[in-house]
Design a protein around this motif. Structure first.
Motif, PDB file in Angstrom:
ATOM      1  N   SER A 108      48.648  77.114  43.717  1.00  0.00           N
ATOM      2  CA  SER A 108      48.184  76.778  42.385  1.00  0.00           C
ATOM      3  C   SER A 108      46.706  77.104  42.277  1.00  0.00           C
ATOM      4  CB  SER A 108      48.408  75.284  42.135  1.00  0.00           C
ATOM      5  OG  SER A 108      47.780  74.887  40.941  1.00  0.00           O
ATOM      6  N   THR A 109      46.302  77.639  41.138  1.00  0.00           N
ATOM      7  CA  THR A 109      44.891  77.877  40.873  1.00  0.00           C
ATOM      8  C   THR A 109      44.580  77.353  39.486  1.00  0.00           C
ATOM      9  OG1 THR A 109      43.130  79.538  40.752  1.00  0.00           O
ATOM     10  CG2 THR A 109      45.325  80.243  40.062  1.00  0.00           C
ATOM     11  N   SER A 110      43.419  76.754  39.328  1.00  0.00           N
ATOM     12  CA  SER A 110      42.994  76.257  38.026  1.00  0.00           C
ATOM     13  C   SER A 110      41.474  76.291  37.947  1.00  0.00           C
ATOM     14  CB  SER A 110      43.517  74.841  37.776  1.00  0.00           C
ATOM     15  OG  SER A 110      42.989  73.944  38.721  1.00  0.00           O
ATOM     16  N   ARG A 111      40.967  76.211  36.754  1.00  0.00           N
ATOM     17  CA  ARG A 111      39.539  76.330  36.508  1.00  0.00           C
ATOM     18  C   ARG A 111      38.728  75.304  37.306  1.00  0.00           C
ATOM     19  NH1 ARG A 111      37.195  76.087  30.487  1.00  0.00           N
ATOM     20  NH2 ARG A 111      36.005  77.992  30.762  1.00  0.00           N
ATOM     21  N   ASP A 112      37.659  75.794  37.943  1.00  0.00           N
ATOM     22  CA  ASP A 112      36.706  74.958  38.694  1.00  0.00           C
ATOM     23  C   ASP A 112      37.311  74.224  39.887  1.00  0.00           C
ATOM     24  OD1 ASP A 112      34.689  75.726  36.924  1.00  0.00           O
ATOM     25  OD2 ASP A 112      35.125  74.066  35.569  1.00  0.00           O
ATOM     26  N   HIS A 113      38.416  74.721  40.410  1.00  0.00           N
ATOM     27  CA  HIS A 113      39.055  74.099  41.573  1.00  0.00           C
ATOM     28  C   HIS A 113      39.431  75.165  42.591  1.00  0.00           C
ATOM     29  CE1 HIS A 113      39.423  70.065  39.943  1.00  0.00           C
ATOM     30  NE2 HIS A 113      39.720  70.636  38.783  1.00  0.00           N
ATOM     31  N   PRO A 114      39.528  74.789  43.862  1.00  0.00           N
ATOM     32  CA  PRO A 114      39.976  75.758  44.876  1.00  0.00           C
ATOM     33  C   PRO A 114      41.472  76.026  44.745  1.00  0.00           C
ATOM     34  CG  PRO A 114      39.641  73.606  45.869  1.00  0.00           C
ATOM     35  CD  PRO A 114      39.194  73.498  44.440  1.00  0.00           C
ATOM     36  N   LEU A 115      41.961  76.988  45.501  1.00  0.00           N
ATOM     37  CA  LEU A 115      43.404  77.227  45.577  1.00  0.00           C
ATOM     38  C   LEU A 115      44.039  76.044  46.293  1.00  0.00           C
ATOM     39  CD1 LEU A 115      43.463  80.916  46.816  1.00  0.00           C
ATOM     40  CD2 LEU A 115      44.280  80.103  44.610  1.00  0.00           C
ATOM     41  N   HIS A 116      45.183  75.617  45.819  1.00  0.00           N
ATOM     42  CA  HIS A 116      45.899  74.514  46.462  1.00  0.00           C
ATOM     43  C   HIS A 116      47.285  74.997  46.860  1.00  0.00           C
ATOM     44  CE1 HIS A 116      42.927  71.475  45.645  1.00  0.00           C
ATOM     45  NE2 HIS A 116      42.989  71.696  44.335  1.00  0.00           N
ATOM     46  N   LEU A 117      47.699  74.611  48.060  1.00  0.00           N
ATOM     47  CA  LEU A 117      49.031  74.909  48.566  1.00  0.00           C
ATOM     48  C   LEU A 117      49.821  73.602  48.542  1.00  0.00           C
ATOM     49  CD1 LEU A 117      50.852  77.060  50.002  1.00  0.00           C
ATOM     50  CD2 LEU A 117      50.019  76.099  52.150  1.00  0.00           C
TER      51      LEU A 117
ATOM     52  N   LEU B 269      25.716  81.116  44.407  1.00  0.00           N
ATOM     53  CA  LEU B 269      24.975  79.855  44.310  1.00  0.00           C
ATOM     54  C   LEU B 269      25.609  78.755  45.155  1.00  0.00           C
ATOM     55  CD1 LEU B 269      24.335  79.867  40.463  1.00  0.00           C
ATOM     56  CD2 LEU B 269      22.743  80.527  42.287  1.00  0.00           C
ATOM     57  N   ASP B 270      26.582  79.134  45.985  1.00  0.00           N
ATOM     58  CA  ASP B 270      27.311  78.217  46.856  1.00  0.00           C
ATOM     59  C   ASP B 270      28.098  77.165  46.064  1.00  0.00           C
ATOM     60  OD1 ASP B 270      28.087  77.835  49.481  1.00  0.00           O
ATOM     61  OD2 ASP B 270      26.680  76.185  49.790  1.00  0.00           O
ATOM     62  N   GLU B 271      28.618  77.588  44.896  1.00  0.00           N
ATOM     63  CA  GLU B 271      29.470  76.731  44.086  1.00  0.00           C
ATOM     64  C   GLU B 271      30.908  77.240  44.194  1.00  0.00           C
ATOM     65  OE1 GLU B 271      27.775  77.145  40.215  1.00  0.00           O
ATOM     66  OE2 GLU B 271      26.215  75.664  40.609  1.00  0.00           O
ATOM     67  N   ILE B 272      31.868  76.321  44.145  1.00  0.00           N
ATOM     68  CA  ILE B 272      33.277  76.711  44.215  1.00  0.00           C
ATOM     69  C   ILE B 272      33.651  77.497  42.965  1.00  0.00           C
ATOM     70  CG2 ILE B 272      35.651  75.845  44.159  1.00  0.00           C
ATOM     71  CD1 ILE B 272      34.804  73.593  45.951  1.00  0.00           C
ATOM     72  N   VAL B 273      34.334  78.605  43.165  1.00  0.00           N
ATOM     73  CA  VAL B 273      34.836  79.409  42.044  1.00  0.00           C
ATOM     74  C   VAL B 273      36.362  79.430  42.091  1.00  0.00           C
ATOM     75  CG1 VAL B 273      32.797  80.854  41.779  1.00  0.00           C
ATOM     76  CG2 VAL B 273      34.549  81.540  43.380  1.00  0.00           C
ATOM     77  N   ALA B 274      36.958  79.513  40.914  1.00  0.00           N
ATOM     78  CA  ALA B 274      38.413  79.511  40.810  1.00  0.00           C
ATOM     79  C   ALA B 274      38.954  80.931  40.833  1.00  0.00           C
ATOM     80  CB  ALA B 274      38.835  78.829  39.520  1.00  0.00           C
TER      81      ALA B 274
END
Length: 83
Positions: free
Chosen positions: A13-22, A40-45
């Motif tokens: 699963s992928t969604s805005r402002d979150h990592p990939l989730h299994l 900038l060392d921020e998580i990207v979706a």
């Protein structure tokens, strides 16, 4: 995915402002997360994601790059390819 092999029954699963989730396909529980970071060392979706044919690697499309993740080692991307 084969229901006789529970380890293979999962989805990404992928969604805005979150990592990939299994997620586990039977229970719906989170199995692992895979994170990608920008300059900038921020998580990207990711915009899209898929498994490799053998199921051992996750390929994910991001802004101007493709990142790969090792399914067995949750966390940061293994490699990044510019597009």
């Amino acid at each position: 995915m084969d229901s006789r092999e529970p380890a293979s029954c999962c989805f990404l699963s992928t969604s805005r402002d979150h990592p990939l989730h299994l997620f586990d396909a039977f229970t719906g529980r989170l199995r692992a997360s895979y994170r990608a970071f920008d300059h900038l060392d921020e998580i990207v979706a990711a915009f899209s994601c898929t498994f490799s044919i053998d199921g051992g690697t996750i390929l994910a499309g991001y802004d101007r790059c493709i990142r790969t993740f090792d399914v067995a080692a949750p966390g940061k991307a293994v490699s990044t390819f510019s597009t």
